[in-house]
Design a protein around this motif. Structure first.
Motif, PDB file in Angstrom:
ATOM      1  N   PHE A 119    -116.341  14.075   1.565  1.00  0.00           N
ATOM      2  CA  PHE A 119    -115.365  14.914   2.261  1.00  0.00           C
ATOM      3  C   PHE A 119    -113.942  14.449   1.967  1.00  0.00           C
ATOM      4  CE2 PHE A 119    -112.629  15.427   6.031  1.00  0.00           C
ATOM      5  CZ  PHE A 119    -112.494  16.803   6.011  1.00  0.00           C
ATOM      6  N   VAL A 120    -113.723  13.123   1.978  1.00  0.00           N
ATOM      7  CA  VAL A 120    -112.394  12.572   1.669  1.00  0.00           C
ATOM      8  C   VAL A 120    -111.973  12.978   0.261  1.00  0.00           C
ATOM      9  CG1 VAL A 120    -111.124  10.437   1.227  1.00  0.00           C
ATOM     10  CG2 VAL A 120    -112.549  10.644   3.276  1.00  0.00           C
ATOM     11  N   GLU A 121    -112.905  12.881  -0.688  1.00  0.00           N
ATOM     12  CA  GLU A 121    -112.596  13.260  -2.066  1.00  0.00           C
ATOM     13  C   GLU A 121    -112.187  14.734  -2.137  1.00  0.00           C
ATOM     14  OE1 GLU A 121    -114.718  13.215  -6.478  1.00  0.00           O
ATOM     15  OE2 GLU A 121    -115.913  13.570  -4.669  1.00  0.00           O
ATOM     16  N   TYR A 122    -112.903  15.580  -1.414  1.00  0.00           N
ATOM     17  CA  TYR A 122    -112.611  17.015  -1.457  1.00  0.00           C
ATOM     18  C   TYR A 122    -111.285  17.344  -0.789  1.00  0.00           C
ATOM     19  CZ  TYR A 122    -112.367  21.640   0.613  1.00  0.00           C
ATOM     20  OH  TYR A 122    -111.923  22.850   1.054  1.00  0.00           O
ATOM     21  N   VAL A 123    -111.094  16.894   0.441  1.00  0.00           N
ATOM     22  CA  VAL A 123    -109.953  17.364   1.215  1.00  0.00           C
ATOM     23  C   VAL A 123    -108.647  16.769   0.706  1.00  0.00           C
ATOM     24  CG1 VAL A 123    -109.958  15.583   3.038  1.00  0.00           C
ATOM     25  CG2 VAL A 123    -109.270  17.937   3.580  1.00  0.00           C
ATOM     26  N   LEU A 124    -108.663  15.501   0.265  1.00  0.00           N
ATOM     27  CA  LEU A 124    -107.448  14.926  -0.305  1.00  0.00           C
ATOM     28  C   LEU A 124    -107.178  15.505  -1.687  1.00  0.00           C
ATOM     29  CD1 LEU A 124    -107.493  11.172   0.780  1.00  0.00           C
ATOM     30  CD2 LEU A 124    -106.376  13.128   1.839  1.00  0.00           C
ATOM     31  N   GLY A 125    -108.227  16.012  -2.322  1.00  0.00           N
ATOM     32  CA  GLY A 125    -108.022  16.710  -3.586  1.00  0.00           C
ATOM     33  C   GLY A 125    -107.182  17.962  -3.392  1.00  0.00           C
ATOM     34  N   GLU A 126    -107.394  18.672  -2.286  1.00  0.00           N
ATOM     35  CA  GLU A 126    -106.587  19.847  -1.979  1.00  0.00           C
ATOM     36  C   GLU A 126    -105.124  19.458  -1.774  1.00  0.00           C
ATOM     37  OE1 GLU A 126    -107.465  23.003  -1.868  1.00  0.00           O
ATOM     38  OE2 GLU A 126    -109.603  22.717  -2.240  1.00  0.00           O
ATOM     39  N   LEU A 127    -104.893  18.368  -1.052  1.00  0.00           N
ATOM     40  CA  LEU A 127    -103.520  17.915  -0.821  1.00  0.00           C
ATOM     41  C   LEU A 127    -102.885  17.394  -2.097  1.00  0.00           C
ATOM     42  CD1 LEU A 127    -104.021  16.147   2.620  1.00  0.00           C
ATOM     43  CD2 LEU A 127    -102.614  18.153   2.189  1.00  0.00           C
ATOM     44  N   ASN A 128    -103.671  16.712  -2.930  1.00  0.00           N
ATOM     45  CA  ASN A 128    -103.140  16.193  -4.192  1.00  0.00           C
ATOM     46  C   ASN A 128    -102.754  17.324  -5.131  1.00  0.00           C
ATOM     47  OD1 ASN A 128    -102.779  13.412  -4.459  1.00  0.00           O
ATOM     48  ND2 ASN A 128    -104.972  13.038  -4.535  1.00  0.00           N
ATOM     49  N   GLU A 129    -103.575  18.375  -5.155  1.00  0.00           N
ATOM     50  CA  GLU A 129    -103.259  19.523  -6.004  1.00  0.00           C
ATOM     51  C   GLU A 129    -101.950  20.171  -5.566  1.00  0.00           C
ATOM     52  OE1 GLU A 129    -105.191  23.863  -7.296  1.00  0.00           O
ATOM     53  OE2 GLU A 129    -106.320  22.465  -6.028  1.00  0.00           O
ATOM     54  N   PHE A 130    -101.768  20.290  -4.253  1.00  0.00           N
ATOM     55  CA  PHE A 130    -100.519  20.833  -3.719  1.00  0.00           C
ATOM     56  C   PHE A 130     -99.347  19.920  -4.063  1.00  0.00           C
ATOM     57  CE2 PHE A 130     -97.451  20.587  -0.237  1.00  0.00           C
ATOM     58  CZ  PHE A 130     -96.997  21.888  -0.174  1.00  0.00           C
ATOM     59  N   ASN A 131     -99.545  18.619  -3.924  1.00  0.00           N
ATOM     60  CA  ASN A 131     -98.480  17.654  -4.155  1.00  0.00           C
ATOM     61  C   ASN A 131     -98.060  17.615  -5.623  1.00  0.00           C
ATOM     62  OD1 ASN A 131     -96.773  15.538  -3.095  1.00  0.00           O
ATOM     63  ND2 ASN A 131     -98.029  14.096  -4.221  1.00  0.00           N
ATOM     64  N   THR A 132     -99.016  17.788  -6.524  1.00  0.00           N
ATOM     65  CA  THR A 132     -98.728  17.707  -7.953  1.00  0.00           C
ATOM     66  C   THR A 132     -97.784  18.815  -8.406  1.00  0.00           C
ATOM     67  OG1 THR A 132    -100.913  16.737  -8.335  1.00  0.00           O
ATOM     68  CG2 THR A 132     -99.774  17.623 -10.250  1.00  0.00           C
ATOM     69  N   ILE A 133     -97.846  19.950  -7.758  1.00  0.00           N
ATOM     70  CA  ILE A 133     -96.982  21.077  -8.131  1.00  0.00           C
ATOM     71  C   ILE A 133     -95.522  20.668  -8.076  1.00  0.00           C
ATOM     72  CG2 ILE A 133     -96.217  23.381  -7.450  1.00  0.00           C
ATOM     73  CD1 ILE A 133     -99.031  23.885  -6.422  1.00  0.00           C
ATOM     74  N   TYR A 134     -95.153  19.888  -7.067  1.00  0.00           N
ATOM     75  CA  TYR A 134     -93.748  19.547  -6.857  1.00  0.00           C
ATOM     76  C   TYR A 134     -93.336  18.290  -7.624  1.00  0.00           C
ATOM     77  CZ  TYR A 134     -94.509  23.052  -3.392  1.00  0.00           C
ATOM     78  OH  TYR A 134     -94.850  24.237  -2.777  1.00  0.00           O
ATOM     79  N   GLN A 135     -94.221  17.758  -8.439  1.00  0.00           N
ATOM     80  CA  GLN A 135     -93.860  16.661  -9.325  1.00  0.00           C
ATOM     81  C   GLN A 135     -93.562  17.177 -10.731  1.00  0.00           C
ATOM     82  OE1 GLN A 135     -96.921  13.670  -9.117  1.00  0.00           O
ATOM     83  NE2 GLN A 135     -96.914  13.644  -6.893  1.00  0.00           N
ATOM     84  N   SER A 136     -93.540  18.479 -10.882  1.00  0.00           N
ATOM     85  CA  SER A 136     -93.238  19.085 -12.170  1.00  0.00           C
ATOM     86  C   SER A 136     -91.775  18.865 -12.530  1.00  0.00           C
ATOM     87  CB  SER A 136     -93.556  20.584 -12.131  1.00  0.00           C
ATOM     88  OG  SER A 136     -93.082  21.224 -13.293  1.00  0.00           O
ATOM     89  N   GLU A 137     -91.499  18.797 -13.813  1.00  0.00           N
ATOM     90  CA  GLU A 137     -90.122  18.671 -14.274  1.00  0.00           C
ATOM     91  C   GLU A 137     -89.402  20.018 -14.261  1.00  0.00           C
ATOM     92  OE1 GLU A 137     -90.114  16.809 -18.062  1.00  0.00           O
ATOM     93  OE2 GLU A 137     -90.891  14.899 -17.334  1.00  0.00           O
ATOM     94  N   LYS A 138     -90.129  21.098 -14.010  1.00  0.00           N
ATOM     95  CA  LYS A 138     -89.542  22.425 -13.946  1.00  0.00           C
ATOM     96  C   LYS A 138     -89.238  22.786 -12.491  1.00  0.00           C
ATOM     97  CE  LYS A 138     -92.190  24.061 -17.954  1.00  0.00           C
ATOM     98  NZ  LYS A 138     -93.149  25.076 -18.445  1.00  0.00           N
ATOM     99  N   PRO A 139     -88.220  23.585 -12.245  1.00  0.00           N
ATOM    100  CA  PRO A 139     -87.932  24.017 -10.867  1.00  0.00           C
ATOM    101  C   PRO A 139     -89.000  24.980 -10.361  1.00  0.00           C
ATOM    102  CG  PRO A 139     -86.475  25.128 -12.429  1.00  0.00           C
ATOM    103  CD  PRO A 139     -87.234  24.100 -13.216  1.00  0.00           C
ATOM    104  N   LEU A 140     -89.665  24.586  -9.273  1.00  0.00           N
ATOM    105  CA  LEU A 140     -90.747  25.404  -8.736  1.00  0.00           C
ATOM    106  C   LEU A 140     -90.515  25.729  -7.258  1.00  0.00           C
ATOM    107  CD1 LEU A 140     -93.801  23.569 -10.364  1.00  0.00           C
ATOM    108  CD2 LEU A 140     -92.768  25.721 -11.085  1.00  0.00           C
ATOM    109  N   PHE A 141     -89.257  25.704  -6.853  1.00  0.00           N
ATOM    110  CA  PHE A 141     -88.943  25.956  -5.454  1.00  0.00           C
ATOM    111  C   PHE A 141     -89.451  27.325  -4.998  1.00  0.00           C
ATOM    112  CE2 PHE A 141     -86.089  27.313  -2.011  1.00  0.00           C
ATOM    113  CZ  PHE A 141     -86.226  26.236  -1.151  1.00  0.00           C
TER     114      PHE A 141
END
Length: 416
Positions: free
Chosen positions: A305-327
């Motif tokens: 469950f930890v692997e799954y649910v933190l995976g959802e948060l990590n996927e969301f978090n990775t979007i905002y680590q892009s070098e492109k503006p994604l606001f």
């Protein structure tokens, strides 16, 4: 004499090989990463002829003075010139150096003439007062200096920082002070930091034994080659799993928990056999606790469950680590994450009819039955297998409900 000078030169091929060998030897001597080799070679190729190089002198003191008194003012002036003609945002963060002196880093982000996003350090000032007023006063001094340099403060359109109370509190913070003095500036919380805080608070609703397991396993193998060799040669080979090392759980990086959980799950069978053997030789309370956790299949379900649910948060978090503006994607992605977590624990008929930002995670009337709370497909499959084997066991019913209620508590805390 440095090793990089100990090479003889004969033919052209040998001279080229000698240059390459000297550059690599320099990297080794100075303990520099090999990834610098490409850029180091480009630097050498851009150098003038040997006549000019033979006249150059450069020691530690001179290099320091060139960096501080020549390069720093030059590039700072270039940055200010860019800010005069471009809209920019300010990002601040606190840091503490090796001398335990508190400092405030002030960075600016803007799009240049070629529409490339640039992020540069505007100032790094000492700030002994870490309160909202102390941080804001230092920021005002920096912006006053920027104004004196001819940069219109109206070009400052955005402000961002982490989400601590001193930075983003609703009553008295840098955020409220900036909004009061510079009302045209749009204040935005750091999405990555916010996501990490969500994970931090939500994980408090789960059993601490999962974090303890990750830390104990990593610490057990980290400093012992004897343990590592025994585990690799006997248990990893026997269970035919990848010979990976265990990852440390960083206390300030909550989303690293997912990577740690994934590695533990990958090695679960090998770890179980290893600790069964270890307890025979060292029957300490700590080892016995780890062995009991590894032999408990319901702990494995929770780790899935930890692997799954933190995976959802990590996927969301990775979007905002892009070098492109994604606001422009922020609102959509936040709504998607809220909707996913709400659908996992609440009635679809309720979630589909409510704005994601208006979902009340404490509305028990719209909760799914405990047995329908979603825990990820891997955890669900394992739980189904346990149900098949323990169909008449009351222990399965108790543990299954405990897991799903813990999952619901996680969702409720995360959505809130």
């Amino acid at each position: 004499m440095p090793l990089s000078l100990h090479f003889s030169v004969d033919s052209k091929i040998e001279r080229v090989a000698t240059v390459e060998a000297k550059l690599v030897t320099f990297l080794v001597e100075q303990d520099l990463p090999y990834s610098l080799s490409e850029y180091l070679l480009k630097l050498v190729k851009s150098m003038p002829g040997p006549d000019l190089l033979s006249q150059a002198t450069l020691g530690r003191t001179k290099a320091t003075n060139i960096a501080r008194q020549a390069l720093a003012p030059h590039f700072h002036e270039k940055l200010l010139e860019s800010l005069k003609t471009n809209l920019f945002s300010v990002v601040i963060d606190e840091t503490t150096d090796s001398s335990v002196a508190k400092q405030l880093a002030v960075c600016v982000s803007f799009c240049d003439e070629a529409m490339n996003v640039q992020v540069d350090l505007l100032a790094l000032v000492e700030c002994s007062d870490g309160s909202a007023s102390g941080l804001f006063n230092q920021l005002v001094k920096v912006m006053d200096d920027v104004k004196k340099a001819g940069v219109p403060l109206q070009n400052w359109v955005g402000f961002c920082s982490d989400t601590t109370n001193a930075m983003m509190g609703i009553n008295h913070s840098v955020k409220t002070l900036v909004e009061g003095k510079y009302p045209w500036v749009t204040v935005v919380k750091c999405s990555c930091h916010l996501c990490a805080l969500v994970a931090s608070h939500a994980c408090k609703k789960l059993s601490k034994s999962l974090e303890d397991l990750c830390r104990t396993v990593c610490n057990h193998f980290r400093y012992s080659t004897k343990y590592q060799d025994a585990y690799r040669k006997e248990f990893q080979v026997f269970t035919q799993v990848e010979q990976h090392r265990f990852l440390a759980l960083a206390p300030t990086r909550w989303l690293s928990f997912q990577n740690c959980a994934r590695r533990i799950l990958e090695q679960w069978d090998a770890l179980t056999l290893y600790w069964d053997s270890l307890v025979l030789d060292d029957p300490s309370n700590a080892n016995d606790h780890v062995r009991m956790t590894l032999n408990n299949p319901y702990s494995r379900v929770m780790m899935f469950f930890v692997e799954y649910v933190l995976g959802e948060l990590n996927e969301f978090n990775t979007i905002y680590q892009s070098e492109k503006p994604l606001f422009h994607l922020m609102k959509t992605q936040v709504e998607k994450l809220l909707w996913t977590f709400a659908m996992n624990s609440m009635k679809p008929s309720y979630v589909r009819t409510v704005n994601p930002f208006d979902i009340n995670p404490h509305d028990e009337v719209n909760y799914l039955p405990d047995e329908n709370v979603y825990i990820g497909y891997k955890g669900y499959d394992l739980l189904v297998g346990l149900e098949t084997r323990e169909v008449t066991s009351g222990y399965f019913v108790v543990e299954s409900l405990r897991i799903r209620r813990s999952a619901r508590d996680f969702y409720v805390e995360a959505v809130q």
